[in-house]
Design an enzyme around this catalytic site. Structure first.
Site, PDB file in Angstrom:
ATOM      1  CD  GLU A 152      -3.050   1.142   2.176  1.00 24.81           C
ATOM      2  OE1 GLU A 152      -4.110   1.665   1.963  1.00 24.81           O
ATOM      3  OE2 GLU A 152      -2.755   0.656   3.254  1.00 24.81           O
ATOM      4  CB  ALA A 286       0.287  -1.890  11.823  1.00 24.09           C
ATOM      5  CG  MET A 287       0.233  -3.133   5.019  1.00 28.37           C
ATOM      6  SD  MET A 287      -0.758  -1.722   4.446  1.00 28.37           S
ATOM      7  CE  MET A 287      -1.927  -2.567   3.390  1.00 28.37           C
ATOM      8  CD  GLU A 288      -4.837  -1.951   5.562  1.00 30.87           C
ATOM      9  OE1 GLU A 288      -3.848  -1.518   6.190  1.00 30.87           O
ATOM     10  OE2 GLU A 288      -5.479  -1.273   4.756  1.00 30.87           O
ATOM     11  CD  GLU A 322      -3.200  -1.871  10.700  1.00 31.86           C
ATOM     12  OE1 GLU A 322      -3.695  -2.029   9.567  1.00 31.86           O
ATOM     13  OE2 GLU A 322      -2.756  -0.775  11.097  1.00 31.86           O
TER      14      GLU A 322
HETATM   15  N1  BES Z   1      -3.220   0.998   5.857  1.00 28.84           N
HETATM   16  C1  BES Z   1      -2.412   1.585   6.871  1.00 28.84           C
HETATM   17  C2  BES Z   1      -0.942   1.454   6.598  1.00 28.84           C
HETATM   18  C3  BES Z   1      -0.399   2.451   5.619  1.00 28.84           C
HETATM   19  C4  BES Z   1      -0.199   3.757   6.004  1.00 28.84           C
HETATM   20  C5  BES Z   1      -0.060   2.076   4.343  1.00 28.84           C
HETATM   21  C6  BES Z   1       0.305   4.677   5.103  1.00 28.84           C
HETATM   22  C7  BES Z   1       0.434   2.993   3.434  1.00 28.84           C
HETATM   23  C8  BES Z   1       0.626   4.290   3.812  1.00 28.84           C
HETATM   24  C9  BES Z   1      -2.702   0.935   8.218  1.00 28.84           C
HETATM   25  O1  BES Z   1      -3.953   0.376   8.352  1.00 28.84           O
HETATM   26  C10 BES Z   1      -2.629   2.009   9.233  1.00 28.84           C
HETATM   27  O2  BES Z   1      -3.478   2.851   9.247  1.00 28.84           O
HETATM   28  N2  BES Z   1      -1.604   1.994  10.063  1.00 28.84           N
HETATM   29  C11 BES Z   1      -1.392   3.026  11.029  1.00 28.84           C
HETATM   30  C12 BES Z   1      -1.540   2.511  12.419  1.00 28.84           C
HETATM   31  C13 BES Z   1      -2.940   2.640  12.929  1.00 28.84           C
HETATM   32  C14 BES Z   1      -3.078   2.123  14.330  1.00 28.84           C
HETATM   33  C15 BES Z   1      -3.454   4.053  12.887  1.00 28.84           C
HETATM   34  C16 BES Z   1       0.015   3.530  10.844  1.00 28.84           C
HETATM   35  O3  BES Z   1       0.776   2.910  10.140  1.00 28.84           O
HETATM   36  O4  BES Z   1       0.324   4.578  11.415  1.00 28.84           O
HETATM   37 ZN    ZN Z   2      -5.489   1.720   8.567  1.00 26.55          ZN
END
Ligand code: BES
Ligand code: ZN
EC number: 3.4.11.-
Length: 886
Positions: A152, A286-288, A322
């Site tokens: 992503e 983190a990445m889902e 996630e």
């Molecule tokens: N889908 C995001 C990860 C992501 C963020 C991918 C930016 C590509 C670009 C994931 O679900 C997410 O939101 N992660 C957060 C943590 C969450 C607890 C808010 C993050 O990475 O900060």
């Molecule tokens: Zn997210």
């Protein structure tokens, strides 16, 4: 399956049959005349050479006459001779590097219907933490590589040629060839593995239809802990060898989350297993990825002995976030990145819903207001953007992972849920999930379902919040038995925008059992208040609070009489926690915008001096930190007194808690202690600093001492940094030693977070330069940057300028915006804003343009605020009066 074709219209369907490859350059989206149905993907990573080779066979459905296949590929070497569509070899192979697009031209029109596209390719396991990359870890004293993916938003194309857009869902069947002794994970469980000595070939089960950005692979040495959901889904947490105990907490939250979401959406978890893995080098938190969620180590691991209460909470929130995506995002996916907020706003909101049900004593919805106020802050800038933002090019996607998508998104969902009611909302969400399962949806699709299920005007209401940027301030004035209300767009620079919203207004008055609701559609409206609001003439028991519990995404400006009544209600402890947070944040923002005086803000703050609640004080702390900073620039002569006043407000709860944990105290008190101690240290409170240094000295001799448990360590570190200088660096060296020697992720990061928190130029520079050494992983640079104090802004800015070339080469994607976002807003003058703007004029990239704009706007807003404070009559008087109060 047929839904995919309809759901993925290209920006404008090009004349598919003829023309040249050139017509596909610079487009926002891929054309939709051909769409993937199924991928067979083979990958062979070489963890020593840090390269990989692979081949892909994609079943493609051609739905309109064309002689082209247009897909994505980036930084891959595709073997041209290997490309075949059925038996056809392309006559033309063109890469548009800036677009990450690969165009295959064939001699004649392709047959309609399904055919298989095959090709072989090679690539590099990069160290940019995107695409297919390598991360480093230590095993038995030796450095090792692991291979990890992060796709992503638009980086699957860096690993294999594909239709890399969320609406092109397809089934995936993966095969990996890897060293036999390593753990090799992907989205689906292993179907079978064959061993040939040191090499194994692992075949995974075929996935349900899913988007490319959710495909994942992890190859390395791991151990795991395992659990099971009520429906028998196997859940594992994978960690470095020797650390699996630290995965137990996340495992527990993970299992509970899957159980809860299954019920909430009335839809089972769609995959046979869920793995969660801690990755040493990881760009996001983190990445889902579907069935294989990846995390930074600190976002997944929790250790009773070495982790703090706040890290426990953030692990819980992250896991719940996630896993919410497994439904909201993975099963039902946004149709295009414009609707990213559906993913992120929802997961953010739902993570709070889940954590609140697992840990009711954490009072997580009061903490949620942090999200709302963060979003209100960003969204009061001219350079903000609507929740639904147009995306013209892949390079624009990364920058919308911001507080608007996450925090404003989550906040307007909370607003809608509270307007519709929890039960009706949940029911509608469950039918949305069923309607769009394995498919894609747009924002309007969600509104349509909610509207149908509830009969409320959801679309009209919500469109005002998602399609225009900003939000209103509600001006409330009392006139006889009515409160006159008027909405106007709120902007921090003091100007008034022209936006109009449909506002779900709520109010409470006099006693909390009387609540009123009103859907404000016009600019002006009247709120009738009755005698239950108390007696206006008698004063005392009369008050009205709008925006109950801050569920609405707006601010309120009260006239003097209403404001005084509220202050009285605050001081006589009539207000709920969330309402207390709301009034102070609103007045703070109104003061910055110069719609209210700085003195009135200090007055209100003083009313919080007896406060003992974590979430309220956490907001008070945000405000006091900002006040300390602005007063140093605005009224240097008064800054010392203002600091004393802020200390006076925070001191009594801090003294009540002390440094030592008390048996049986609440989670929130454990979190409050470091918050207050750190605040007092920052404000220069001598006694707290001395005590911090004393405890630190004992800690350096005895790392197991009970005088400095993980929760209070950072405050002590910060205290040490107050006295450090180039000529008196023993404290600094001791901290560096802890950083170097500590094995615990969180402890290291706590040190990293304060190494630049210093007034001494030499020390600040030395710390910042660590960013370019192997001592600091690229993923952690921002932690160092966030510690920079306003006193060190000049030196940091010069450092940034001098190293810009290196920085922009080393840091990709969102990591580079951290440099701008942390250093630029430290300034408070228009001259500096001009200088910074000039420096970046020739150095912007699409990734951080908006962040730069926002940061510069913040500098100008601070300059204007400071000017207002400087010319405010009677401010010194107010400060002295408040200081003198018993
Ligand atoms: N889908 C995001 C990860 C992501 C963020 C991918 C930016 C590509 C670009 C994931 O679900 C997410 O939101 N992660 C957060 C943590 C969450 C607890 C808010 C993050 O990475 O900060
Ligand atoms: Zn997210």
């Amino acid at each position: 399956q047929g839904a995919n074709l309809k759901a993925s219209p290209g920006a404008s369907a090009p004349p598919a049959a003829g023309g040249s490859a050139e017509q596909f350059r610079g487009k926002a989206r891929l054309p939709s005349f051909a769409a993937p149905r199924r991928y067979e993907l083979f990958l062979r990573p070489d963890l020593v050479a840090c390269t990989f080779s692979g081949s892909v066979a994609i079943s493609v459905a051609v739905s309109a006459p064309t002689r082209f296949l247009v897909l994505n590929a980036l930084d891959l070497s595709v073997n041209r001779a290997s490309i075949r569509f059925q038996a056809l070899a392309p006559t033309e192979v063109v890469f548009f590097k800036d677009d990450g697009v690969l165009v295959l031209g064939f001699a004649k029109q392709l047959p309609l219907g399904e055919g298989v596209l095959k090709m072989d390719f090679t690539g590099i396991l990069n160290d940019q933490m995107r695409g297919f990359y390598r991360s480093k870890y230590q095993y038995k004293g030796k450095e090792r590589n692991m291979a990890v993916t992060q796709f992503e938003s638009v980086d699957a194309r860096r690993c294999f040629p594909c239709w890399d857009e969320p609406a092109f869902k397809a089934k995936f069947k993966l095969t990996l060839e890897v060293p036999s002794e390593l753990v090799a994970l992907s989205n689906m469980p292993v179907a079978n593995a064959t061993f040939a000595g040191p090499i194994k070939t692992v075949h995974y089960q075929e996935s349900p239809p899913m988007s490319t950005y959710l495909v994942a692979i992890v190859v390395g040495l791991f151990e795991y802990v395992e659990g099971m959901t009520t429906k028998g889904t196997r859940v594992r947490v994978y960690t470095q060898i020797g650390k699996s105990n630290q995965g137990k907490f996340a495992l527990d939250v993970g299992v509970k989350s899957l159980n809860l979401y299954k019920d909430y959406f009335d839809t089972p978890f769609p995959l046979p297993k869920l793995d969660m893995v801690a990755i040493p080098d990881f760009a996001a938190g983190a990445m889902e990825n579907y069935g294989l969620v990846t995390y930074r180590e600190v976002a997944l691991l929790f250790d009773d002995k070495s982790s703090s209460a706040s890290s426990k909470q953030s692990v819980a929130i992250t896991v719940a976030h996630e896993l919410a995506h497994q439904w909201f995002g993975n099963l039902v996916t946004m149709e295009w990145w414009t609707h990213l907020w559906l993913n992120e706003g929802f997961a953010t909101w739902m993570s709070h819903l889940a954590v609140d049900s697992f840990f009711p004593q954490w009072n997580i919805w009061a903490q949620f207001l942090d999200r709302t106020t963060t979003a209100l802050r960003l969204d009061s800038l001219e350079a903000s953007h609507p929740i639904e933002v147009e995306i013209h090019h892949a390079s624009e996607v990364d920058q919308i992972f911001d507080a608007i998508s996450y925090d404003k998104g989550a906040s307007v969902i909370r607003m809608l849920q509270s307007y519709l009611g929890a039960e009706r909302f949940q029911k509608a969400m469950a039918s949305y999930m069923k309607k769009y399962a394995y498919s894609n949806a747009k924002t309007e699709d969600l509104w349509a379902v909610l509207e149908k299920e509830t009969g409320e005007p959801v679309k009209d209401l919500m469109t005002t919040w998602t399609k225009q940027k900003g939000y209103p301030v509600i001006n409330a004035k009392i006139k006889g038995n009515d409160i006159e209300i008027e909405q106007a767009q709120f902007l921090l620079d003091g100007s008034s925008g022209s936006g109009m919203w449909i506002v779900p207004l709520t109010s409470r008055c006099g006693a909390y059992d009387t609540e009123k609701k009103l859907l404000l559609k016009l600019k002006r409206e009247k709120l009738v208040i009755g005698s239950q609001c108390g007696d206006r003439k008698k004063g005392g028991n009369f008050w009205t609070k709008l925006n109950i519990d801050g569920t609405g995404f707006y601010r309120v400006k009260y006239d003097d009489e209403l404001a005084a009544a509220l202050q009285n209600a605050l001081e006589t402890k009539k207000l709920s926690l969330m309402d207390k947070i709301g009034i102070v944040d609103d007045l703070y923002a109104l003061s910055i915008a110069r719609q209210q005086t700085f003195a009135s803000l200090l007055h209100l703050l003083y009313g919080y001096r007896g406060e003992a609640d974590y979430s309220v004080l956490s907001h008070i702390n945000t405000v006091t930190t900002s006040i300390a900073k602005i007063s140093a620039d605005a009224t240097p002569a008064l800054a010392g007194d203002i600091k004393q006043l802020l200390i006076k407000i925070l001191l009594s709860p801090a003294e009540k808690l002390g440094w030592d944990p008390k048996k049986g105290e609440s989670h929130l008190d454990v979190m409050l202690r470091p918050l207050l101690l750190t605040a007092l240290v920052q404000l220069g409170h001598g006694k707290t600093i001395n005590e911090g240094v004393r405890r630190f000295n004992i800690f350096t001799r005895d790392r197991g001492t009970s005088l400095l448990p993980p929760d209070t360590r950072k405050a002590a570190y910060l205290a040490v940094m107050q006295n450090v200088s180039s000529s008196n660096r023993s404290g600094y060296d001791a901290l560096r030693k802890i950083y170097k020697e500590s094995a615990e992720g969180e402890e290291r990061l706590q040190v990293l977070g304060i190494l630049s928190s210093c007034r001494d130029k030499g020390i600040v520079l030395e710390s910042l330069n660590l960013i370019f050494t192997s001592e600091v992983r690229n993923q952690d640079a921002y932690i160092l940057l966030r510690g920079i104090q306003p006193e060190a802004r000049e030196i940091s800015w010069n450092w940034l300028k001098e190293n810009w070339e290196l920085i922009s080469k080393t840091f990709a994607g969102s990591l580079i915006t951290d440099f701008v976002e942390t250093i630029v807003p430290l300034f408070t003058s228009n001259e500096k804003a001009a200088e910074i703007s000039k420096f970046f004029a020739t150095r912007t990239k699409p990734g951080f343009e908006r962040t730069l704009k926002q940061s510069l706007e913040n500098v100008r807003i601070s300059a204007r605020w400071a000017e207002g404070i400087r010319s405010e009559p009677g401010l010194a008087q107010t400060v002295r009066e408040l200081l003198a109060k018993p």
